[in-house]
Design a protein around this motif. Structure first.
Motif, PDB file in Angstrom:
ATOM      1  N   GLY A   1       0.694  -1.180  -0.136  1.00  0.00           N
ATOM      2  CA  GLY A   1       0.001   0.087   0.032  1.00  0.00           C
ATOM      3  C   GLY A   1       0.755   1.458  -0.082  1.00  0.00           C
ATOM      4  N   ILE A   2       0.363   2.211   0.202  1.00  0.00           N
ATOM      5  CA  ILE A   2       0.889   3.645   0.456  1.00  0.00           C
ATOM      6  C   ILE A   2       1.110   3.992   1.617  1.00  0.00           C
ATOM      7  N   VAL A   3       2.223   4.448   1.997  1.00  0.00           N
ATOM      8  CA  VAL A   3       2.422   4.789   3.486  1.00  0.00           C
ATOM      9  C   VAL A   3       2.971   6.264   3.510  1.00  0.00           C
ATOM     10  N   THR A   4       2.590   7.208   4.714  1.00  0.00           N
ATOM     11  CA  THR A   4       2.844   8.505   4.579  1.00  0.00           C
ATOM     12  C   THR A   4       3.557   8.558   5.967  1.00  0.00           C
ATOM     13  N   VAL A   5       4.600   9.189   5.793  1.00  0.00           N
ATOM     14  CA  VAL A   5       5.654   9.313   7.142  1.00  0.00           C
ATOM     15  C   VAL A   5       5.493  10.845   7.408  1.00  0.00           C
ATOM     16  N   ASN A  44       4.446  -2.796  -4.506  1.00  0.00           N
ATOM     17  CA  ASN A  44       5.230  -3.858  -5.151  1.00  0.00           C
ATOM     18  C   ASN A  44       5.845  -4.748  -3.995  1.00  0.00           C
ATOM     19  N   GLN A  45       5.666  -4.539  -2.838  1.00  0.00           N
ATOM     20  CA  GLN A  45       6.398  -5.276  -1.777  1.00  0.00           C
ATOM     21  C   GLN A  45       5.463  -6.364  -1.291  1.00  0.00           C
ATOM     22  N   PRO A  46       5.980  -7.630  -0.892  1.00  0.00           N
ATOM     23  CA  PRO A  46       5.117  -8.467  -0.418  1.00  0.00           C
ATOM     24  C   PRO A  46       4.536  -8.209   0.940  1.00  0.00           C
TER      25      PRO A  46
END
Length: 69
Positions: A1-5, A44-46
């Motif tokens: 997914g998309i992660v916002t730091v 794209n990461q598992p």
């Protein structure tokens, strides 16, 4: 997914951001130079557990991240 730091409170400091998988491989690395938010695409990461490592001055902060695509 998309992660916002979110770096809102520390955006004026140099922040080294890394995301590491549980095999110890660095899958993302960046230096923040004044942004309030860093958006990382992990689609794209598992699926699995990852670590977000923030280095600010001489301090290191580590948080667990669970990816479920």
């Amino acid at each position: 997914g998309i992660v916002t730091v979110s770096l809102k409170d520390i955006k004026d400091q140099l922040v080294d951001i890394r995301i590491i998988n549980m095999n110890g491989q660095e899958i993302y690395s960046a230096l923040n130079t004044g942004q309030e938010n860093i958006v990382v695409n992990l689609e794209n990461q598992p699926n699995g557990n990852y670590l977000i490592v923030l280095r600010i001055d001489n301090q290191i902060f580590t948080r667990k991240l669970i990816v479920q695509n």
